[in-house]
Each structure stands twice: as C-alpha cells, then as structure tokens.
Design a protein around this motif. Structure first.
Motif, mmCIF file in Angstrom:
data_model
loop_
_atom_site.group_PDB
_atom_site.id
_atom_site.type_symbol
_atom_site.label_atom_id
_atom_site.label_comp_id
_atom_site.label_asym_id
_atom_site.label_seq_id
_atom_site.Cartn_x
_atom_site.Cartn_y
_atom_site.Cartn_z
ATOM 1 N N PHE A 17 71.247 85.958 0.936
ATOM 2 C CA PHE A 17 70.181 85.263 1.405
ATOM 3 C C PHE A 17 69.887 85.999 2.657
ATOM 4 O O PHE A 17 71.276 85.855 3.864
ATOM 5 N N TYR A 18 69.331 86.462 3.916
ATOM 6 C CA TYR A 18 69.181 87.173 4.738
ATOM 7 C C TYR A 18 68.250 86.518 5.813
ATOM 8 O O TYR A 18 67.041 86.711 5.646
ATOM 9 N N ARG A 19 69.016 86.607 7.450
ATOM 10 C CA ARG A 19 66.874 86.550 8.157
ATOM 11 C C ARG A 19 67.172 88.107 8.768
ATOM 12 O O ARG A 19 68.278 88.376 9.191
ATOM 13 N N ILE A 20 66.092 88.626 9.225
ATOM 14 C CA ILE A 20 65.761 89.151 10.559
ATOM 15 C C ILE A 20 66.010 88.372 11.537
ATOM 16 O O ILE A 20 64.969 87.552 11.968
ATOM 17 N N ILE A 21 66.391 89.090 12.269
ATOM 18 C CA ILE A 21 66.715 88.304 13.385
ATOM 19 C C ILE A 21 67.061 89.510 14.930
ATOM 20 O O ILE A 21 67.078 90.638 14.621
ATOM 21 N N VAL A 22 67.311 89.023 15.799
ATOM 22 C CA VAL A 22 66.823 89.434 17.181
ATOM 23 C C VAL A 22 67.797 89.503 17.716
ATOM 24 O O VAL A 22 68.943 88.133 18.197
ATOM 25 N N ALA A 23 69.507 90.025 18.107
ATOM 26 C CA ALA A 23 70.555 89.817 18.484
ATOM 27 C C ALA A 23 70.808 91.084 19.924
ATOM 28 O O ALA A 23 70.642 92.233 19.289
ATOM 29 N N ASP A 24 71.594 90.719 20.195
ATOM 30 C CA ASP A 24 72.349 92.119 21.771
ATOM 31 C C ASP A 24 73.339 92.261 20.048
ATOM 32 O O ASP A 24 74.113 92.135 19.322
ATOM 33 N N SER A 25 72.998 93.707 20.773
ATOM 34 C CA SER A 25 73.965 94.903 20.242
ATOM 35 C C SER A 25 75.307 94.190 19.365
ATOM 36 O O SER A 25 76.063 95.111 19.016
ATOM 37 N N GLU A 26 75.842 94.188 20.777
ATOM 38 C CA GLU A 26 77.435 93.848 20.735
ATOM 39 C C GLU A 26 77.570 92.455 20.102
ATOM 40 O O GLU A 26 78.759 91.963 19.497
ATOM 41 N N SER A 27 77.017 91.542 20.093
ATOM 42 C CA SER A 27 77.242 90.419 19.335
ATOM 43 C C SER A 27 77.584 90.293 17.661
ATOM 44 O O SER A 27 77.279 91.827 16.982
ATOM 45 N N LYS A 28 78.798 89.377 16.833
ATOM 46 C CA LYS A 28 78.551 89.891 15.171
ATOM 47 C C LYS A 28 77.615 89.288 14.484
ATOM 48 O O LYS A 28 76.486 89.129 14.648
ATOM 49 N N ARG A 29 77.755 89.612 13.493
ATOM 50 C CA ARG A 29 76.841 90.110 12.476
ATOM 51 C C ARG A 29 76.250 88.478 11.988
ATOM 52 O O ARG A 29 75.126 88.202 12.261
ATOM 53 N N GLY A 31 76.963 85.756 14.354
ATOM 54 C CA GLY A 31 77.588 84.930 15.359
ATOM 55 C C GLY A 31 75.967 85.344 16.395
ATOM 56 O O GLY A 31 74.695 84.840 15.808
ATOM 57 N N LYS A 32 75.884 84.798 17.655
ATOM 58 C CA LYS A 32 74.959 84.049 18.351
ATOM 59 C C LYS A 32 73.486 85.397 17.777
ATOM 60 O O LYS A 32 73.340 87.166 18.287
ATOM 61 N N PHE A 33 72.422 84.533 18.316
ATOM 62 C CA PHE A 33 71.339 85.360 18.296
ATOM 63 C C PHE A 33 69.732 84.850 19.048
ATOM 64 O O PHE A 33 70.452 83.381 19.547
ATOM 65 N N LEU A 34 69.171 85.458 19.646
ATOM 66 C CA LEU A 34 67.981 85.313 20.832
ATOM 67 C C LEU A 34 66.794 84.565 19.667
ATOM 68 O O LEU A 34 66.517 84.131 20.174
ATOM 69 N N ASP A 35 66.455 85.465 18.292
ATOM 70 C CA ASP A 35 64.981 84.837 17.873
ATOM 71 C C ASP A 35 65.274 85.343 16.225
ATOM 72 O O ASP A 35 65.840 86.631 16.011
ATOM 73 N N ILE A 36 64.611 83.965 15.607
ATOM 74 C CA ILE A 36 64.457 85.037 13.805
ATOM 75 C C ILE A 36 62.958 85.305 13.774
ATOM 76 O O ILE A 36 62.701 84.035 14.299
ATOM 77 N N VAL A 37 62.817 87.170 13.199
ATOM 78 C CA VAL A 37 61.814 87.194 12.866
ATOM 79 C C VAL A 37 61.613 87.243 11.509
ATOM 80 O O VAL A 37 60.767 87.112 11.376
ATOM 81 N N GLY A 38 62.146 86.829 10.243
ATOM 82 C CA GLY A 38 61.293 86.823 8.756
ATOM 83 C C GLY A 38 63.605 86.513 8.216
ATOM 84 O O GLY A 38 64.240 86.052 9.022
ATOM 85 N N THR A 39 62.680 87.148 6.778
ATOM 86 C CA THR A 39 63.866 86.888 6.126
ATOM 87 C C THR A 39 63.395 87.569 5.250
ATOM 88 O O THR A 39 62.830 88.305 4.800
ATOM 89 N N TYR A 40 64.870 87.232 4.642
ATOM 90 C CA TYR A 40 64.908 88.731 3.416
ATOM 91 C C TYR A 40 65.333 88.445 1.958
ATOM 92 O O TYR A 40 66.864 88.178 2.035
ATOM 93 N N ASP A 41 65.003 88.375 0.733
ATOM 94 C CA ASP A 41 65.389 87.533 -0.309
ATOM 95 C C ASP A 41 65.530 88.320 -1.582
ATOM 96 O O ASP A 41 64.977 89.417 -2.340
ATOM 97 N N PRO A 42 67.125 89.256 -1.455
ATOM 98 C CA PRO A 42 67.096 90.347 -2.201
ATOM 99 C C PRO A 42 66.898 90.263 -3.787
ATOM 100 O O PRO A 42 67.266 91.302 -4.954
#
Length: 81
Positions: A17-29, A31-42
């Motif tokens: 299950f995945y979250r669509i997030i906004v994060a610094d390009s150097e942070s881990k997959r 890891g830390k993120f700035l905001d949650i924009v959405g979700t994706y359930d394949p």
C-alpha cells in the motif's frame, strides 16, 4: 533542497500500500517527509488512487517535481474522475 512528490511503501509483505508524499529528494524511501498528498492501493481492482488536488497544486506551485510513477498516477486519477 530539491523537493519531490513520490511514493512511500506501507503495508506488509505481499500486501503493498503506498502513500503519495512530498519529500526532500535525498531522504530515504520510507524516511522523513513534508506532507501526504494522497494514497495508492494497487491490490484493489481497479487500483484505488486518491489525491488531494488542493495540496497537490500547492506543492506543484512551490516547485515540487513528481516522479514518473506519480505523474502517471496523477493522470490516471484525473481520467477516472
């Protein structure tokens, strides 16, 4: 600091299950993120994509770049509405 809109993995083994997030390009997959924009359930049929359009437009306006996977999810979510 380059900001990316990308996926982070949640769920358990074989039940992704995945979250669509906004994060610094150097942070881990996952890891830390700035905001949650959405979700994706394949795993649902058809795949469930939910995106908060207001947050997405706000971050795109600030210069955040979506990954290729997230670009395709955004276009699929726009078509399904």
């Amino acid at each position: 600091m380059a900001v990316r809109i990308r996926l982070t993995r949640l769920g358990r083994k074989k039940k992704a299950f995945y979250r669509i997030i906004v994060a610094d390009s150097e942070s881990k997959r996952d890891g830390k993120f700035l905001d949650i924009v959405g979700t994706y359930d394949p795993l649902k049929d058809p795949a469930a994509i939910t995106i908060d359009q207001a947050k997405l437009q706000e971050w795109l306006g600030k210069g955040a770049q979506p990954t290729t996977t997230v670009k395709s999810l955004i276009s699929k979510a726009a078509v399904s509405k």
